[in-house]
Every structure is written in C-alpha cells, then in structure tokens.
Design an enzyme around this catalytic site. Structure first.
Site, PDB file in Angstrom:
ATOM      1  N   CYS A 187       6.742  71.767 -32.446  1.00 53.00           N
ATOM      2  CA  CYS A 187       6.056  70.655 -31.771  1.00 53.00           C
ATOM      3  C   CYS A 187       4.596  70.581 -32.202  1.00 53.00           C
ATOM      4  CB  CYS A 187       6.121  70.815 -30.260  1.00 53.00           C
ATOM      5  SG  CYS A 187       7.798  70.692 -29.628  1.00 53.00           S
ATOM      6  N   CYS A 223      16.293  63.903 -33.350  1.00 58.31           N
ATOM      7  CA  CYS A 223      15.837  65.270 -33.120  1.00 58.31           C
ATOM      8  C   CYS A 223      15.169  65.435 -31.759  1.00 58.31           C
ATOM      9  CB  CYS A 223      14.883  65.684 -34.225  1.00 58.31           C
ATOM     10  SG  CYS A 223      15.587  65.427 -35.865  1.00 58.31           S
TER      11      CYS A 223
END
Ligand code: PLP
Ligand code: PLP
Lengths: 399, 146, 399, 146
Positions: B103, B34
């Site tokens: 994030c 990812c």
C-alpha cells in the site's frame, strides 16, 4: 471505541455459553484425571467424556461410537480427506478421484490440493449465483475411480445451505463415500447423518457456543479411517493424544443447548437476519450474496460496489460493530474470496464484501443499530472512492 | 493490533481527502481487481506543491498511506516530493504489517504518477525516476498494486 | 473409597494450576474473539496469543516465532516426524533413514512405524539397563541418508533423562535434523533448545499444570516443516485451525509458573522421590527402574516380582492412591511395556511395574502414606500369587 | 468405570483364595510372560466339588474371574462344572471389558485343567472336553492366556 458493542461475527467464533463453561470448569482443577488411567478418580473423567460423546452423537442422530473427538473442524476436515485416501491406498487404490466444490473452506481446499500433489485427481464443482451445487452436475462428475465426495453443509462466507440429503442419496447410490464439512451447520440447522446419508461429517465446538480447540469427526459404522494422529491409542486408536475432557464436555453441553433451542432460536435469528437483508440490500449497488432463502438463520452477507471490505470493517469496528469480510482466516490475504468469485462476482466487487452473522445475544436493537451504521459507512467510503461517481451515485466502472 | 495508532488515526481521520478542480497533476494507480486504487490531485505553484488531495478505494492501510503521503508532500518542492519513498511513508505511520507494505508502494507511485502527469500537461519530458516500474495487467495483481 | 487421596500420577496428567485457569477464564466468555478477525475486540485475543507464544519461547530459550501451537504433544510428535519426511520429499529425497530409540512414547513409535510402511528405514536404538541411549552408538547409526534423529528428553515410564545436549552436538556435527520429545521434560527440568542443539521439540500443556488439548512444536529458524493440518493459514500457515487462545494462554501461564519455581520445586520433589525410592527398593525382589540419578525429579518407578501391575494399581486406588503401571495410554494393552522390556526386564517381571509421579500438591505425608500402603498391597498380592513361594518368600521362577 | 461393581467386589474381596493341601485336582494355566497365571485346587467327594481354592497372578479381572468361577462350581457336580463357560463367568460378573474377556477364558480353562488332573490322578481317561485347545508356547501369548 464506541460505547455500543454489537458482536455480529458468530460465524467466526462464539463466546462459550455459561452452560458449557459450567460443564468444563470441574475438569480443569478437580476432576482432571487422564481418562486412560485406571483408578476411579480418572475413570470419572472418562465417564464424562463418554457422556459428551453420546450427547454429540444424539445431536447428529448418530451412535456414540461413531463420534471421534478432534482438535477442531480443521483437523476433522484434514483427517476425513487424507484418511479416505489412505484407507483406499491400504486397499490397493493408490490414487483416485475426489469430488468437492469450489466454495469449500480452506481446510478442505488446501487438503484437496495437497492430495492432488500426491497424485489424486480432484474435481472442484462450480456453484450457481446463489452458491448452490447442482446435484445433477455432481452425479455426472462421479467416475469409477471416485473415492470421495466432500460437499460442505453450509458455507461460511455466504451462508448458503447445500442440498446435502440429495447429494448423500446420490453418493450412496453410486457407493461413493460422502463427507460433509458441517462446521457452520451443526448447532444452527437440523443435522441428521442418517437422513443425509453421510459417511463422514466435521464439526467444530467454538462455532456453537463451545470452546475453541475441540471438534469432532463423525464416521459412519463400520467405516474406520486410519489415524491422522497416532500414538497412545485414544479414541479407539483412531485419534491419539490425551483426551481434551473439558473441551469435549464443554462442546457437548453447548451443542445440546443449541439443538434443544434450535427451532425457536433459528426462527428468531432468521427474522433478524431478514430484517438486515431487507434493510441493506435496499442500498444502491448492493447485493445480497448467497441464497435468499436456503441460508443459515444467522448469516446475512453482502457486497457493496465501490467500497473495500477491510476499510468497511474497520469503520464498523470504530462504531462497535464486529463483522467480517470474506473469511476471517484469510484476512491476511490480498486475493478476493474464492467463494465470492465462484458465485460469479467480478473481482472488484468481491473486494467489497460484508458478512454479518448473528447469535444468541443479538437483539432487534442491534440490528437497528447495524442498519443505521452500515449505510453511513458505505456512503462515507464511496464518497472518498475514486471508483464512485458522486454525481451519478454509481460506480465509475462498467462490469 | 493489526495497525499502529498512527495508521488508525490516518485511517479514521484521513487528511486531504477529496478532489482538486483543475489540478495541475492527477495520477491514478492500482486496479479494482486488486482491491486498491489511489488517485492523487496536485496543485503546483512554481515548483512547490501547494495543495494535494486524494481519493482511495482500498483497505485501511491504503487509506492511511494515502493520507500520510499527501501530508508529507504538501508544501514541499517537486524535487522533495520525488524523493519520497514508500519506506518513508510506512515509517511515518510507525510501520505497516508486512502484507500491507504494498500500500505504501502504491502511495509513492500515485504521487509519481501525478507528478508525471504534471510534466506531461506542461508538455515537458517526464523525468526517468517518475516512470512506474510496473503496469497492472489484466488477470493478475502485481506487487505494487495489490 | 478411602478418605485419604494421594494423586501420584503427575506424569499422566496434572490439574490446571490456579494461575493458568485465571489466565484462561476471560478468553471463554469475555475476550473470545477469533484472533484472525480484524476488529479490536478480536485483536486483543491475538495479542494474548502472541504473549503466550513469547512466554513459552522464553521458557525454552527459543524465539517466539519458533513456537507453533498444536493440540498437544502427540500432534507435535506426529508433525515433527511426518513433517521432516515430507520436507525432505519436497527436496527430492523420497525415502530416507530415521534414528530413534526403542523407548519412545507411542506418538513417536507409531509414527515411525507408519513411515516405515511408506518406505522409510528406521533404526530403533537400544538403551542400557538404566534406560540410557549411548551417544557413541547413536553416532555410529548415522548414515548418509539419515534425515532425522528423534530422541526423547525424558522417559514417561521410568523417568530416565537422556544426554540430549550430547546427542544434539552429534546431530549438528553430522548436519542431521534433531527432534526431541520433551513432553515429560518441559516444566520439570531445565530445557534450552540452544544448548541442546535441537531443531524440533515437542511439549504438551497438561503435563505441567496447563490444560489438556494444547501443546507446541518448537522449530528452529529457518526450518519450516510443511503443515500436517492445513486450512485457514493460522500459525503462519504451518498449523491451521482457529487458534485455541484459552489453551495457549493457560499453557503459557502454567509453564512460566513451573519454570519460575523449577529449581526449588524440583529439589523438593527429588527429595520426596528419593525417599520413595529408598523405601520401596528395599522391599525384597523389587527393583528401581530407570537411572538412579539421571531421572525426572518427581518420578519413582519400580517392578515387584510376583505381582501384576493392574491388580496393584486397583488396590492402591482403593487406598486412595492414584498411580500408574506402564504408560497410561496403553492400559488397554495386554503386552508388557516396551520400555521395561527394552531395559532388559523379563516379560514376567515387566508386568509388575508401578510408576509414582509426584507433583506440586504432594507432601512428605503423602510419601509416608505411599510407603505404608504399597508394601502392604505387594505382600497381599504375593500371598495370593501362584508364582510366589510363601515359605521361601521369593518367586517360584528362576529368571 | 473400567469394571462393573461385581468385578470390583470379587477383586477386592476374592472368595476362595488359597491352596488346598492334598487337593484331588490341581490345574494351572497361563504364562508369566503374558501376565496372567491361575492355579485351581479342587476337593472332590464322589462327583461333587466340595471345596475349591485358587491362586492368581494377574490383573483385576483375572482375580475377579477366578473368584467368581470358584463360587460357581463350589458344591456343584463335576458334570455341572464341566459345562461352565467363560461367557457364564463373565455374565455373572455383569460383563467384562472386551480386552479382558480372555481372563474369563483362563478361569474356565483352569477349572478344566484341575478336573483333568483329577481324572489323571485317579488313573481314569481324561474326557475330551477337558483337553485345552491351546498350549502357551515360549515367545507369544495365545488368546487364552493373555
Ligand atoms: C465451513 C468451515 N469449515 C471448517 C472450519 C474450520 O474450523 P476450525 O477453525 O474450528 O478448525 C470453519 C471455521 O473456521 C468453517 O467455517
Ligand atoms: C513422552 C511423551 N510423549 C508424548 C506424549 C503425548 O502427549 P499428549 O497425550 O498430551 O498428546 C506423552 C504423554 O502422554 C509423553 O509422556
């Protein structure tokens, strides 16, 4: 920001050249008539539009009446695919089979996927580790109901140049229409629609020093696709909308300029590119992506293990280097590039890509600067990467 | 601009980068597939986080959120660190683009993973709130890691 | 050619204003980055693009995120109609009914006809002798399966302004999507998407001092039409293709300028227009076309019996007057304008049309010059016309 | 430019505009519906066309072809005039745009109609070649008139 500024993203877009801008300027404020108007003032604009068409045609070895202006490469790609489907539907073939590749630009891929939803079948040909389509493979994919083959001339991420003439010959032999997305090729490598045997070809002005918002679709006579955009009947009824005369004129001037200097400039760029390739592929756990030789003269592309592309780009930006990772337009996407996955890179590595694309204003000094800064940034990012083994100087993963 | 000045500052000058030898808690989240992996190291004295370091493989906001998150828990108690949310990290950075919010989730989870490790190392039960909601499986990127 | 030059064809296209050009110029050669690129250099262009979007939105009383840039009014029109049809198809309504008018621009009419071929039913509402749609009539045409109403804000040939707010209220009451082709309205009359209750609105940059090759489609939130042009995902995935930053920036600057001066300038133009109307409709066997009051401030349009439009235009051209007859884009057509036929003019008379459309640089002196030359040319052409009775000074036909 | 200089010259300065009183042959073709009507007047002496005039309601090329066609038959014999083709008129004008070629057809037909009228007025049979291929009907424009 850094004092130094090195624009190394010409595959994303280019500055408008002085020649192109000079050609455009009069059409904004002085010679601005609507080319469809009758009076002489506007017919002068029409004349320039037709000169631009002839110039573009000459650069492709096409006839002027085979060139249709569009708003860019994306529209040309959409039009080519949907247009062929609609043309065949008008002839009674309501569905059919299309062959393209796994590494096309999204302008092709998304349109192909849209056509799949409309009932068309699409074969996405694989490519080898260098990004090359196998023409024998392509020939085998042809079916009696294949209505179109669309293979890009040169890839925007890894720069690989396809054997278009070979594929064109196969398409012709099987009497299947052949489109090529030549957005990255036109103005950068020799393009010859006759030698290539293409029926349809897309190009985009801002990739070779022309302005944004203009492109063209070449359509081999007597092929005439139905319009994607209908209205006042401009472009012989195939692409309506008041003609973007400054855009067309600027694009044509830039293309002529690029083609006039192609041999010389592409040799110069290829030398710079090869210096970049030699310098950067020497770094450990670094690979060149795309074909080592059959590649665009200005494009050098890499993957660095243990480094993430966006972070790399941002650090290079801080050093004044403009570059890209994957394709610019999908920068908001979280998925790694479909092109890098198609050439067989594992996901983790595909995230660590860098594309440097050189152009007219780049010098050897720029290349030296890149060769100094990129290794430093790569080392720095690896240093802070949990997937990089500092002692062993290699990634922690086994792939 | 894609990122706020704060994000760029923490990206360009990340705080607390590195490793802690003999850390009291270490947590790693994310998945190379990812494109984002964060590893957090905690030094804990009593119930105070006396030191924290990170290593991150990821985009600009992954690095900036790691940096900011470490700053936000350094010197804090475990209880305080446990209440740190991804939203707070993002806010401290003057916001993140929508497609980069994951994030900040990753940063929150990295801290939780490191704290969970701390409890495990001590042989104590891991508090419920430190259990991660999602585990990255082969083949797809879940919302929290990419 | 004549020394005198009077450009009176602003409805066909306009010069790019100095403000617009100044806004565009830096984006060709200096600030040319691809807005999708990550580095600061390109993000500056992105910032300007978003400022342009906000400016355009403000001029329509819309939100910035409701404005999608296109290559022009034609693309916006095509997208609106095909997009709504595709959206409804995705929701399971594979066919449906569309209401539009008989006097739309071909960008709407040809797209509507195309949709008819795909199985949609289209009602083309008639207009009265002044070119007005009857809202009651429109309301009656609404059916349970009506998916879209598309009525132009102002007509390009005769300048008639439709009661858009009234139509919008009806559409809203019946929960039918409402599109307006406001290409001739934006920058010329006040436009307010909220007050008008429109869901979709088309505009085109070059009709109000912006450049050619750029336009926009307004889409009321949360409406999101599927893309007509697919690819790299620009414009939030709704309109792909590298963004035409100079175009968008130039259009926005021109629009802001036009809207800032709208009240003042439209009053000035309306006075000049009314002088033209008074002067020319006084000629024998001459009629004003379009509504006498509900009309675009700059547009005066007429038919002269016994005179053919193209011949009239060419003679005016020789006198330095740029004007049009019917719409510019259909100048190659032999049929008389569908708009003039729709307002009830016999074919023979519809051939004798003249549209004078005034703009920023036109002065009273220009109007006086037109008022001197047009009657002379009309008289000259009638003199040589076999359908004009010289003795009686009237046409030979009884209509 | 839409039209050649020749077309523009004949449009702006049309030759032989007007009527001939007591003409020996008069022909009118076209239809106001279609936007083009040409009327030709011939003065014929023996078998020579000594004078010719026209009146035209129509576009630039309709006027220019009328003018050119009259020039091409003035002073010629009837037999010569009968062989005049629309292609010859268009060529003499250095060409016409494709969608304007019908105007030259109209000019050819106007002359033929005037000649046919001349034969009729004289009570002589109209030669087969002077019969028009098509008659404009109400409601549509045939290829020869618009
Ligand atoms: C290979 C390829 N095809 C199509 C496009 C689309 O061109 P544009 O963005 O100019 O419409 C691009 C560039 O973005 C490209 O590189
Ligand atoms: C009412 C109307 N709609 C649509 C258009 C099309 O705009 P464009 O030619 O800029 O695409 C025009 C002008 O040509 C127009 O006047």
């Amino acid at each position: 920001m850094s004092e130094k500024f090195v624009y190394a993203d010409h595959a994303a877009t280019t500055a408008v050249t002085d020649t192109a801008l000079a050609a455009m300027l009069p059409h904004f404020t002085r010679d601005y008539g609507n080319p469809s108007s009758l009076y002489r003032f506007a017919q002068e604009g029409k004349t320039h539009l037709e000169e631009a068409r002839a110039q573009v045609a000459a650069c492709l070895n096409a006839k002027p009446e085979e060139v249709y202006f569009t708003s860019g490469g994306t529209e040309a790609d959409n039009w080519a695919l949907r247009g062929v489907a609609e043309l065949m539907a008008l002839k009674g073939k309501k569905t059919g089979h299309i062959i393209t590749t796994a590494i096309e630009h999204h302008a092709i891929l998304h349109t192909a996927q849209w056509l799949e939803k409309q009932g068309y079948e699409v074969t996405y040909l694989p490519v080898d580790g260098d990004g090359l389509v196998d023409p024998a493979n392509l020939e085998q994919a042809i079916r009696p109901d294949t209505i179109l083959i669309s293979v890009m001339a040169a890839n925007n991420e890894i720069g690989t140049i396809q054997p278009i003439a070979e594929i064109g010959a196969i398409a012709r032999a099987h009497k299947v229409l052949f489109h090529t997305d030549a957005v990255q090729a036109v103005g950068h490598i020799p393009v010859d629609v006759e030698a290539w045997n293409v029926d349809l070809l897309s190009l985009s002005g801002h990739k070779f020093g022309g302005p944004k918002g203009i492109g063209a679709l070449y359509m081999k006579k007597p092929l005439r696709l139905p319009a994607l955009i209908q209205g006042g009947g401009q472009e012989k009824g195939r692409r309506s909308g008041t003609e973007n005369v400054p855009g067309a004129v600027g694009m044509a001037a830039a293309l002529k300029e690029a083609v006039d200097h192609l041999a010389q400039e592409s040799a110069r760029l290829a030398a710079l590119r090869d210096k970049l390739i030699a310098g950067l592929s020497a770094l450990p756990y670094t690979r060149l992506t795309g074909h080592p030789v059959k590649r665009l003269p200005g494009t050098a592309s890499f993957v660095f293990e243990g480094v993430e592309g966006e972070a790399l780009l941002l650090h290079l930006d801080a050093k004044g280097i403009c570059a890209s990772s994957g394709s610019a337009c999908s920068s908001a996407s979280l998925d790694p590039s479909h092109v890098l996955l198609s050439i067989g890179l594992p996901h983790a590595i595909a995230h660590g890509s860098l594309r440097l694309s050189l152009g007219a204003e780049n010098t050897e000094e720029d290349v030296d600067y890149i060769l100094k800064e990129v290794p430093a940034v790569v080392a720095y990012l690896r240093e802070m990467s949990p997937v990089w083994d500092k002692e062993a100087q290699k990634p922690t993963w086994e792939l | 601009m894609l990122y706020s000045d704060k994000v760029m500052d923490h990206f360009e000058h990340p705080r607390n980068v590195g490793e802690i030898e003999n850390a009291d808690g270490v947590g790693q989240v994310g998945n190379p597939k990812c494109g984002d992996i964060m590893k957090m190291y905690l030094k804990i004295d009593g119930d105070v986080i006396t030191d924290v370091k990170f290593k991150t493989f990821g985009c600009g906001s992954a690095i900036a959120t790691s940096s900011m998150a470490t700053e936000m828990i350094k010197g804090k108690t475990i209880a305080e660190a446990m209440t740190l949310t991804n939203a707070a990290v993002a806010e401290a950075l003057d916001g993140l683009p929508a497609h980069k919010m994951h994030c900040s989730v990753l940063a929150e989870e990295a801290i939780k993973a490191a704290l969970a490790d701390y409890y495990q190392k001590k042989g104590e039960p891991v508090p419920e709130s430190l259990k991660l909601p999602c585990d990255c499986e082969e083949g797809h990127c879940c919302s929290s890691c990419g």
